[in-house]
Scaffold this motif. Structure first.
Motif, PDB file in Angstrom:
ATOM      1  N   SER A  91      21.087  11.645  -6.777  1.00  0.00           N
ATOM      2  CA  SER A  91      21.212  12.784  -7.680  1.00  0.00           C
ATOM      3  C   SER A  91      21.135  12.349  -9.142  1.00  0.00           C
ATOM      4  O   SER A  91      21.023  13.181 -10.028  1.00  0.00           O
ATOM      5  N   ILE A  92      21.204  11.033  -9.401  1.00  0.00           N
ATOM      6  CA  ILE A  92      21.104  10.615 -10.810  1.00  0.00           C
ATOM      7  C   ILE A  92      19.840   9.828 -11.132  1.00  0.00           C
ATOM      8  O   ILE A  92      19.460   9.718 -12.268  1.00  0.00           O
ATOM      9  N   LYS A  93      19.190   9.273 -10.113  1.00  0.00           N
ATOM     10  CA  LYS A  93      17.947   8.581 -10.476  1.00  0.00           C
ATOM     11  C   LYS A  93      16.878   8.660  -9.397  1.00  0.00           C
ATOM     12  O   LYS A  93      17.170   8.593  -8.209  1.00  0.00           O
ATOM     13  N   GLU A  94      15.669   8.844  -9.855  1.00  0.00           N
ATOM     14  CA  GLU A  94      14.504   8.847  -8.973  1.00  0.00           C
ATOM     15  C   GLU A  94      14.066   7.405  -8.821  1.00  0.00           C
ATOM     16  O   GLU A  94      13.903   6.698  -9.818  1.00  0.00           O
ATOM     17  N   SER A  95      13.890   6.958  -7.599  1.00  0.00           N
ATOM     18  CA  SER A  95      13.394   5.585  -7.514  1.00  0.00           C
ATOM     19  C   SER A  95      11.874   5.613  -7.397  1.00  0.00           C
ATOM     20  O   SER A  95      11.301   6.359  -6.618  1.00  0.00           O
ATOM     21  N   GLU A  96      11.265   4.838  -8.246  1.00  0.00           N
ATOM     22  CA  GLU A  96       9.806   4.765  -8.346  1.00  0.00           C
ATOM     23  C   GLU A  96       9.354   3.480  -7.663  1.00  0.00           C
ATOM     24  O   GLU A  96       9.715   2.397  -8.098  1.00  0.00           O
ATOM     25  N   PRO A  97       8.581   3.589  -6.579  1.00  0.00           N
ATOM     26  CA  PRO A  97       8.165   2.361  -5.900  1.00  0.00           C
ATOM     27  C   PRO A  97       7.353   1.465  -6.833  1.00  0.00           C
ATOM     28  O   PRO A  97       6.574   1.960  -7.654  1.00  0.00           O
ATOM     29  N   GLU A  98       7.579   0.176  -6.700  1.00  0.00           N
ATOM     30  CA  GLU A  98       6.908  -0.776  -7.564  1.00  0.00           C
ATOM     31  C   GLU A  98       5.443  -0.940  -7.185  1.00  0.00           C
ATOM     32  O   GLU A  98       5.078  -0.798  -6.021  1.00  0.00           O
ATOM     33  N   GLY A  99       4.613  -1.260  -8.160  1.00  0.00           N
ATOM     34  CA  GLY A  99       3.190  -1.482  -7.883  1.00  0.00           C
ATOM     35  C   GLY A  99       2.921  -2.928  -7.548  1.00  0.00           C
ATOM     36  O   GLY A  99       3.796  -3.779  -7.597  1.00  0.00           O
ATOM     37  N   ILE A 100       1.651  -3.178  -7.230  1.00  0.00           N
ATOM     38  CA  ILE A 100       1.216  -4.512  -6.866  1.00  0.00           C
ATOM     39  C   ILE A 100       0.543  -5.143  -8.097  1.00  0.00           C
ATOM     40  O   ILE A 100       0.080  -4.433  -8.971  1.00  0.00           O
ATOM     41  N   ASN A 101       0.505  -6.475  -8.198  1.00  0.00           N
ATOM     42  CA  ASN A 101      -0.164  -7.111  -9.337  1.00  0.00           C
ATOM     43  C   ASN A 101      -1.685  -7.028  -9.213  1.00  0.00           C
ATOM     44  O   ASN A 101      -2.366  -6.638 -10.148  1.00  0.00           O
ATOM     45  N   VAL A 102      -2.187  -7.413  -8.062  1.00  0.00           N
ATOM     46  CA  VAL A 102      -3.649  -7.537  -7.917  1.00  0.00           C
ATOM     47  C   VAL A 102      -4.124  -6.931  -6.599  1.00  0.00           C
ATOM     48  O   VAL A 102      -3.494  -7.139  -5.564  1.00  0.00           O
ATOM     49  N   TYR A 103      -5.212  -6.160  -6.669  1.00  0.00           N
ATOM     50  CA  TYR A 103      -5.871  -5.707  -5.443  1.00  0.00           C
ATOM     51  C   TYR A 103      -7.227  -6.376  -5.369  1.00  0.00           C
ATOM     52  O   TYR A 103      -8.002  -6.326  -6.330  1.00  0.00           O
ATOM     53  N   ASN A 121      -5.736   2.068  -6.808  1.00  0.00           N
ATOM     54  CA  ASN A 121      -4.993   2.995  -7.670  1.00  0.00           C
ATOM     55  C   ASN A 121      -3.698   3.435  -7.026  1.00  0.00           C
ATOM     56  O   ASN A 121      -2.654   3.490  -7.668  1.00  0.00           O
ATOM     57  N   ARG A 122      -3.810   3.743  -5.726  1.00  0.00           N
ATOM     58  CA  ARG A 122      -2.622   4.207  -5.013  1.00  0.00           C
ATOM     59  C   ARG A 122      -1.547   3.113  -4.977  1.00  0.00           C
ATOM     60  O   ARG A 122      -0.362   3.390  -5.044  1.00  0.00           O
ATOM     61  N   SER A 123      -1.982   1.866  -4.877  1.00  0.00           N
ATOM     62  CA  SER A 123      -1.004   0.757  -4.839  1.00  0.00           C
ATOM     63  C   SER A 123      -0.548   0.363  -6.232  1.00  0.00           C
ATOM     64  O   SER A 123       0.156  -0.613  -6.403  1.00  0.00           O
ATOM     65  N   LYS A 124      -0.962   1.115  -7.237  1.00  0.00           N
ATOM     66  CA  LYS A 124      -0.596   0.857  -8.632  1.00  0.00           C
ATOM     67  C   LYS A 124      -0.899  -0.582  -9.033  1.00  0.00           C
ATOM     68  O   LYS A 124      -0.080  -1.259  -9.677  1.00  0.00           O
ATOM     69  N   ALA A 125      -2.085  -1.051  -8.645  1.00  0.00           N
ATOM     70  CA  ALA A 125      -2.481  -2.416  -8.994  1.00  0.00           C
ATOM     71  C   ALA A 125      -2.703  -2.529 -10.497  1.00  0.00           C
ATOM     72  O   ALA A 125      -3.274  -1.631 -11.114  1.00  0.00           O
ATOM     73  N   GLN A 126      -2.235  -3.645 -11.084  1.00  0.00           N
ATOM     74  CA  GLN A 126      -2.486  -3.865 -12.512  1.00  0.00           C
ATOM     75  C   GLN A 126      -3.903  -4.385 -12.723  1.00  0.00           C
ATOM     76  O   GLN A 126      -4.529  -4.089 -13.722  1.00  0.00           O
ATOM     77  N   TYR A 127      -4.351  -5.187 -11.767  1.00  0.00           N
ATOM     78  CA  TYR A 127      -5.700  -5.756 -11.830  1.00  0.00           C
ATOM     79  C   TYR A 127      -6.417  -5.560 -10.505  1.00  0.00           C
ATOM     80  O   TYR A 127      -5.787  -5.563  -9.452  1.00  0.00           O
ATOM     81  N   VAL A 128      -7.746  -5.426 -10.601  1.00  0.00           N
ATOM     82  CA  VAL A 128      -8.548  -5.442  -9.390  1.00  0.00           C
ATOM     83  C   VAL A 128      -9.525  -6.609  -9.511  1.00  0.00           C
ATOM     84  O   VAL A 128     -10.096  -6.839 -10.582  1.00  0.00           O
ATOM     85  N   ILE A 129      -9.660  -7.368  -8.450  1.00  0.00           N
ATOM     86  CA  ILE A 129     -10.691  -8.419  -8.406  1.00  0.00           C
ATOM     87  C   ILE A 129     -11.756  -7.936  -7.433  1.00  0.00           C
ATOM     88  O   ILE A 129     -11.422  -7.592  -6.292  1.00  0.00           O
ATOM     89  N   ILE A 130     -12.972  -7.850  -7.898  1.00  0.00           N
ATOM     90  CA  ILE A 130     -14.038  -7.365  -7.017  1.00  0.00           C
ATOM     91  C   ILE A 130     -14.929  -8.537  -6.600  1.00  0.00           C
ATOM     92  O   ILE A 130     -15.468  -9.263  -7.451  1.00  0.00           O
ATOM     93  N   GLU A 157       1.722 -14.572 -18.431  1.00  0.00           N
ATOM     94  CA  GLU A 157       2.594 -14.115 -17.343  1.00  0.00           C
ATOM     95  C   GLU A 157       2.983 -12.644 -17.508  1.00  0.00           C
ATOM     96  O   GLU A 157       3.053 -11.909 -16.545  1.00  0.00           O
ATOM     97  N   ASP A 158       3.234 -12.255 -18.765  1.00  0.00           N
ATOM     98  CA  ASP A 158       3.692 -10.883 -18.997  1.00  0.00           C
ATOM     99  C   ASP A 158       2.728  -9.840 -18.475  1.00  0.00           C
ATOM    100  O   ASP A 158       3.101  -8.728 -18.136  1.00  0.00           O
ATOM    101  N   HIS A 159       1.467 -10.202 -18.468  1.00  0.00           N
ATOM    102  CA  HIS A 159       0.453  -9.256 -18.003  1.00  0.00           C
ATOM    103  C   HIS A 159       0.644  -8.880 -16.547  1.00  0.00           C
ATOM    104  O   HIS A 159       0.242  -7.819 -16.128  1.00  0.00           O
ATOM    105  N   HIS A 160       1.167  -9.824 -15.813  1.00  0.00           N
ATOM    106  CA  HIS A 160       1.130  -9.620 -14.368  1.00  0.00           C
ATOM    107  C   HIS A 160       2.443  -9.175 -13.772  1.00  0.00           C
ATOM    108  O   HIS A 160       2.493  -8.802 -12.627  1.00  0.00           O
ATOM    109  N   HIS A 161       3.541  -9.252 -14.552  1.00  0.00           N
ATOM    110  CA  HIS A 161       4.822  -8.915 -13.919  1.00  0.00           C
ATOM    111  C   HIS A 161       5.424  -7.667 -14.528  1.00  0.00           C
ATOM    112  O   HIS A 161       5.146  -7.312 -15.631  1.00  0.00           O
TER     113      HIS A 161
END
Ligand code: AMP
Length: 426
Positions: free
Chosen positions: A320-332, A376-385, A422-426
């Motif tokens: 009732s006091i906080k919504e938990s937001e699932p964490e994203g992934i660093n790289v897809y 996108n759904r996994s909230k990836a910060q980076y994608v490697i193609i 490091e800051d970019h990825h965490h």
């Protein structure tokens, strides 16, 4: 065929909710660490006798809520899934002669318990608790520390509408006198009590106070002497000192004269912390002193005090006091074409192992578009193609999902690239 579902009153915890469980668990571990309490883990089942002797055979738990079965051994030993943790912890304390190692032991646990109760919101048949048992000190400062820990933990979690209810039920010696008096005063009104309470009046009148029936409560209000008014001078003094210490620790409380708690092993201090955000099942935790339990279970007389807090109840209060937001992934890692698969797997392995970053790698061989959607759904910060072309040229395309920037990085430079900032990825 009919689906097989989990048993009524039990629940699955799926990934979107397990994160908040881990968060709270790790908050418990950190909290216990700064208080110098050590973790204890005991088996899921014990001899039934432990609970009958420890909790008392007139309690609801022992009477009707235990999951008990007969073992297939020759003796036909009765076994029970643990319905509470104080008796198992004390059993372990005695078994390992902890008393001989140190005069005081400060233990905590996080564990699953089993009670065959009527399931409802905040009341399950398998549920989880965290709690502490401080074994060894008879002094009021130990009560105060334990109560303060329970209170401060909930405060640290951001729960605001807390009420600490505290009472003293005296030592067991004085209890007999009081129970006689209680029986005397209520006997003339026995007919008006509910059926369970009529039985309680004979077997263990203290349990009358556990009744939720408003009529029984009204009778108690009108006729019952209060246990805290019938304790010894030493018990009163102990209680006063606990209250004094709570005042100094700025812990607000109310003296609830009818709170006796549902287990027989308590002596002197009993307490409960409730939260108005919980509805009918409003107790976040309960506890108290149990100076006779170690002895009852066969150890040397040793005073102790503890509490147990309901994990699910805490999560209800938190929701009732906080919504938990699932964490994203660093790289897809998006893979196109069969040749890209081993490359992608090797890179994923390297990034996880050497850089400790979280990597999802495609295993469904989907289209580029579908894989980007998944990223996108996994909230990836980076994608490697990596496609056939990238394998040929030993280059991968890296896309920063936040800025939209896209650039080529040599396959053997990827690990390097992801350790630059490091800051970019965490
Ligand atoms: P107890 O062991 O009965 O003193 O309970 C201690 C705490 O555990 C309570 O204050 C509740 O927060 C929680 N609790 C007890 N029984 C249940 C249950 N059946 N389902 C969920 N939580 C419970």
């Amino acid at each position: 065929m009919k689906n097989i579902n989990c048993i009524k009153g039990t629940f699955d915890i799926l990934p979107e909710t397990s994160e908040i469980w881990r968060e709270v668990e790790s908050a418990v571990h950190d909290f216990m660490y700064v208080h110098g309490f050590g973790e204890i883990r005991t088996p899921a089942f014990e001899k039934t006798e432990l609970f009958v002797r420890g909790i008392g055979d007139t309690t609801d738990i022992v009477n009707k809520e235990m999951y008990t079965w007969t073992d297939t051994d020759k003796a036909g030993t009765q076994l029970t899934l643990k319905p509470e943790l104080t008796a198992p912890v004390v059993r372990s304390y005695i078994q390992h002669n902890l008393a001989g190692k140190n005069p005081i032991h400060r233990l905590y646990y996080i564990d699953s318990l089993f009670r065959r109760e009527r399931p409802q919101k905040g009341r399950q048949r398998q549920f989880n608790q965290f709690g502490v048992e401080a074994i060894g000190s008879p002094f009021p400062e130990q009560d105060a520390e334990v109560i303060s820990m329970a209170y401060q933990f909930f405060v640290s979690m951001g729960i605001e509408d807390l009420t600490v209810k505290i009472n003293t039920i005296g030592s067991q010696d004085a209890r007999q006198e009081y129970l006689k008096l209680l029986k005397e005063k209520l006997q003339p009104h026995a007919e008006e009590l509910c059926e369970t309470c009529q039985d309680r009046l004979h077997r263990n009148p203290l349990r009358l106070f556990d009744c939720k029936n408003p009529n029984c409560q009204a009778l108690l209000d009108q006729y019952a002497p209060m246990i805290s008014d019938n304790v010894s001078d030493e018990d009163s003094e102990h209680f006063e000192t606990v209250l004094n210490l709570l005042d100094q620790l700025s812990i607000p409380y109310i003296h609830d004269k009818k709170m006796v708690r549902g287990l027989d092993y308590y002596t002197r201090t009993t307490f409960e912390i409730t939260s108005t955000s919980l509805g009918a099942q409003d107790a976040l935790c309960g506890g108290g002193r149990y100076d006779k339990l170690v002895e009852t279970l066969g150890g040397k007389p040793t005073p102790a005090v503890g509490f147990a807090a309901g994990f699910e109840r805490l999560l209800i209060a938190l929701s009732s006091i906080k919504e938990s937001e699932p964490e994203g992934i660093n790289v897809y890692i998006v893979l196109l074409g069969e040749k890209a698969i081993p490359k992608g797997m090797v890179i994923a392995d390297e990034l996880r192992r050497t850089k400790g970053i979280s990597v999802l790698v495609e295993t469904l061989r989907r289209s580029m578009k579908a894989q980007m959607r998944e990223a996108n759904r996994s909230k990836a910060q980076y994608v490697i193609i990596i496609g056939e072309q990238e394998v040929e040229s030993d280059l991968a395309q890296v896309k920063n999902m936040e800025s939209g920037e896209q650039f080529d990085v040599a396959l053997d430079q990827l690990a390097e690239y992801f350790s630059v900032d490091e800051d970019h990825h965490h």
